[in-house]
Motif scaffolding. Structure first.
Motif, PDB file in Angstrom:
ATOM      1  N   THR A 232       0.830  -1.200   0.000  1.00  7.77           N
ATOM      2  CA  THR A 232       0.000   0.000   0.000  1.00  7.77           C
ATOM      3  C   THR A 232       0.868   1.255   0.000  1.00  7.77           C
ATOM      4  N   ALA A 234       2.453   4.988   0.360  1.00 13.14           N
ATOM      5  CA  ALA A 234       2.383   6.014   1.396  1.00 13.14           C
ATOM      6  C   ALA A 234       1.548   7.201   0.923  1.00 13.14           C
ATOM      7  N   TYR A 235       0.984   7.901   1.873  1.00 20.30           N
ATOM      8  CA  TYR A 235       0.244   9.132   1.600  1.00 20.30           C
ATOM      9  C   TYR A 235       1.184  10.172   0.996  1.00 20.30           C
ATOM     10  N   VAL A 236       0.686  10.909  -0.001  1.00 15.11           N
ATOM     11  CA  VAL A 236       1.491  11.922  -0.680  1.00 15.11           C
ATOM     12  C   VAL A 236       0.944  13.309  -0.333  1.00 15.11           C
ATOM     13  N   PRO A 237       1.634  14.055   0.534  1.00 15.29           N
ATOM     14  CA  PRO A 237       1.168  15.415   0.864  1.00 15.29           C
ATOM     15  C   PRO A 237       1.379  16.360  -0.311  1.00 15.29           C
ATOM     16  N   THR A 423       5.127   9.197  10.855  1.00 17.79           N
ATOM     17  CA  THR A 423       3.805   9.730  10.495  1.00 17.79           C
ATOM     18  C   THR A 423       2.909   9.924  11.714  1.00 17.79           C
ATOM     19  N   PRO A 427       1.895  13.595  10.216  1.00 21.17           N
ATOM     20  CA  PRO A 427       1.224  12.791   9.174  1.00 21.17           C
ATOM     21  C   PRO A 427       1.607  13.154   7.750  1.00 21.17           C
ATOM     22  N   ASP A 428       1.993  14.421   7.515  1.00 22.32           N
ATOM     23  CA  ASP A 428       2.331  14.840   6.151  1.00 22.32           C
ATOM     24  C   ASP A 428       3.840  14.851   5.917  1.00 22.32           C
ATOM     25  N   LYS A 444       5.723   2.097  -0.361  1.00 20.04           N
ATOM     26  CA  LYS A 444       5.132   1.978   0.969  1.00 20.04           C
ATOM     27  C   LYS A 444       5.844   2.875   1.978  1.00 20.04           C
ATOM     28  N   ASN A 447       7.140   8.892  -0.355  1.00 19.78           N
ATOM     29  CA  ASN A 447       6.151   9.530  -1.227  1.00 19.78           C
ATOM     30  C   ASN A 447       6.790  10.388  -2.307  1.00 19.78           C
ATOM     31  N   ASN A 474       0.639   7.463  -7.965  1.00 20.20           N
ATOM     32  CA  ASN A 474       0.485   8.822  -7.428  1.00 20.20           C
ATOM     33  C   ASN A 474       1.683   9.268  -6.600  1.00 20.20           C
ATOM     34  N   THR A 475       2.702   8.420  -6.455  1.00 18.84           N
ATOM     35  CA  THR A 475       3.922   8.847  -5.777  1.00 18.84           C
ATOM     36  C   THR A 475       4.534  10.016  -6.548  1.00 18.84           C
TER      37      THR A 475
END
Length: 643
Positions: A232, A234-237, A423, A427-428, A444, A447, A474-475
């Motif tokens: 999964t 990682a979140y991309v700020p 994170t 988180p960002d 994972k 980002n 989306n990375t």
């Protein structure tokens, strides 16, 4: 196996009982000879047994042969799903007791009919298909490349894209042309490097020969990996998707907080939203080695907290470079972690930390958490992650204080825990890796994927960022830090920025020192990039002619189509156009040729040079014809459909 006709059977049929008695009655020399002969026979016997395990399976219409000495493992295959030319097969290995998995070779061929090249994360500037005596190949593991090859035709259509699901362990994929018969021979090699003992292992094999653009097939491979829970992304700020200033090429290891704060003020004015402080902040040693690295004390920037606060006061984010696997022989960390290393990196004066020791993992995580909390960082540039690999002499056992046998699994545990802890605090948080640490598992942990080092190379930066775009989902994809000679002609210097328009630009020239026209060029195109970020990064991205190093690139959304020309070729426009079209002339000639396949109506236009000055305005009628337009070198023409 019991019925296999072995070399032993042959030996016994040749030598009768009397012959054997005669031999065994002789002195010790002959006993040694027969002993050696037995060993040879045993070895030959194993070879024949290994050959006997060869099996052929039909996967997506290809006859795939699987070879290898199974060493007591049972091998099974199960087709998981088939969809119009796409088949995914699960290969399983099972054994009653644990053992090192067998080396497996999967091979198949297809006629070379309109197959002109191959794409992999390693192919770079060499996307042709090499002969079978020197095959095109990619080797992947946790922090190295991605296990996929795509064969494409002269019209950019996918001919065959094949991949494997295991991005943690080593996999080698090859493709080649055989001159004797004109066939393309493909291989997947598993367990070519040492692997810990297991009793069960499974991997998915992905075969796609659908007729669609190769870049669409690659996007779907990326989506396939990302759909797996263990990969999964990682979140991309949003700040990971905005231009950055990097200190590497402009300062190298001699970073200076006073000078850098001036650079930050200028960079912020021009549109850069973050700064990356690269290698050099952690030591006063400037010999490009790492003997003093490992304690991560800001020797060159002693007031790091104040420096970060000053950068934040400019409304910029702050990222800091770390080489987590390296512990210098002259560092205090070396004494603390002595004996917990994979190996010594000769020539660099540093040891490579073994992540299989819980103390090693704890050390790395504590170092990063401490920096994040004390200095209020916004991100990390994590380097040399690829050093966490097993070598020939690595003992793959969880003994002597190690709680993992596998280096890959321990490194995954370390990175997973590290990102989880970071994170929780922020988180960002932004985490950057550079090629080749760019596989599906690395998404994972990070980002930002950055193109590998290619200073002053327009071609390399374009190819590397494009290759990253095709497989990174989306990375955020970043360019290598852009640099050029300060006396360069401004139109030529602009090529550096235009080559990476479809990625997030990083720049590494001293902004206060470059000529005024260079500043104006950067300002114009950074403004342009920011205004068109959504189209450039999130639009439908097309990368035609990979064999020719992507001579043009295009991205399209509902509002705009942006086309960038890197060589002299015509642009073909059809009736599926959005209302706005920008054509960027990133080549050393002023002629842009547009071919319209049907009547597309009237468009008003502005022509700009690379400084943002309007050089021409007018109206064009896009009837069914071909027309030539003059656009300055490194300039652009912006067209909008007349209402």
């Amino acid at each position: 196996m019991k019925n296999t006709f072995t070399v032993t059977n042959i030996f016994l049929s040749v030598f009768s009982k009397n012959h054997l008695s005669f031999i065994l009655s002789k002195n010790k020399i002959r006993t040694i000879v027969i002993f050696c002969l037995t060993i040879v026979i045993s070895g030959l016997n194993c070879i024949l047994l290994a050959q006997d395990t060869s099996k052929k399976h039909i996967i997506n219409s290809y006859e795939v042969e699987i070879k290898g000495d199974l060493n007591g493992f049972d091998l099974s295959l199960e087709s998981k799903k088939t969809k119009n030319g796409l088949e995914v097969v699960t290969l399983k290995l099972d054994r009653d007791s644990s053992a090192q998995p067998p080396q497996l070779e999967l091979k198949w061929s297809l006629p070379s009919q309109d197959i002109v090249g191959h794409w992999s994360t390693r192919s770079g500037l060499t996307k042709n298909i090499l002969p079978d005596w020197w095959p095109s190949n990619v080797t992947s593991s946790m922090a190295k490349n991605a296990p996929v090859i795509s064969l494409f035709g002269s019209n950019d259509q996918n001919r065959l894209t094949f991949a494997v699901s295991d991005a943690l362990n080593t996999a080698k994929l090859t493709t080649s042309i055989r001159e004797e018969d004109g066939y393309i021979y493909n291989h997947i090699f598993l367990f070519t490097t040492k692997h810990k003992a297991v009793s069960h292992y499974e991997i998915e094999l992905y075969f796609d020969n659908r007729k669609q653009p190769y870049y669409q097939s690659l996007k779907e491979v990326s989506d396939w990996w990302a759909s797996k829970k263990e990969y999964t992304p990682a979140y991309v700020p949003e700040h990971a998707r905005l231009p950055m200033y990097s200190t590497w090429y402009s300062y190298h290891q001699k970073v200076n907080p006073i000078a850098l704060l001036k650079e930050c003020k200028k960079a912020k004015e021009m549109g850069f939203e973050s700064i990356i402080i690269d290698d050099g902040w952690q030591t006063l040693d400037s010999k490009r080695g790492y003997a003093y690295t490992g304690d991560w004390i800001p020797e060159r920037i002693p007031e790091m907290k104040k420096f970060v606060e000053d950068v934040h006061a400019l409304d910029m984010k702050f990222l800091l470079w770390y080489a987590l696997p390296l512990v210098g022989e002259k560092s205090e960390a070396y004494k603390k972690l002595d004996g917990k290393f994979l190996r010594y990196w000769d020539g660099q004066g540093a040891y490579e930390l073994d992540p299989r020791y819980p103390e090693s993992r704890k050390h790395v995580i504590e170092i990063c958490i401490k920096a994040l909390k004390e200095w209020n960082l916004d991100g990390f540039k994590l380097d040399f992650i690829g050093r966490w690999v097993a070598r020939k002499h690595t003992v793959l056992e969880a003994i002597d204080g190690r709680d993992y046998a596998s280096v890959n699994e321990a490194a995954d545990k370390l990175m997973t825990d590290l990102i989880s802890e970071l994170t929780k605090i922020k988180p960002d948080i932004m985490i950057e890796f550079r090629q080749p640490y760019i596989g599906p598992l690395m998404r994972k942990y990070g980002n930002i994927f950055r193109a590998g080092d290619c200073p002053n190379s327009v071609l390399d930066n374009r190819v590397k960022t494009t290759d990253l775009r095709l497989l990174s989902g989306n990375t955020a994809v970043h360019s290598d830090m852009i640099m050029w000679h300060y006396e360069e002609q401004v139109e030529i210097a602009a090529f550096q920025l235009l080559s990476v328009l479809y990625s997030v630009p990083q720049i590494s020239v001293r902004l206060e020192d470059i000529p005024k026209d260079h500043q104006a060029m950067i300002q114009f195109y950074l403004n342009y990039w920011t205004e068109n970020q959504k189209t450039l990064l999130d639009g439908n991205f097309e990368a035609p002619f990979p064999l020719n190093h992507y001579p043009s690139l295009t991205s399209t959304d509902d509002e705009k189509k942006i086309i960038t020309l890197y060589s002299d070729q015509f642009i073909s426009l059809k009736n599926d156009l959005p209302p706005k079209i920008d054509i960027i002339n990133a080549k050393n000639s002023s002629t842009v040729i547009i071919q319209t396949m049907e009547n597309l109506g009237n468009y008003v236009y502005n022509v700009y040079n690379c400084l943002g000055e309007i050089k021409a305005t007018g109206e064009l009628n896009f009837a069914k014809n071909t027309q030539s337009i003059s656009v300055p070198v490194s300039g652009l023409i912006s067209l909008e459909r007349k209402k």
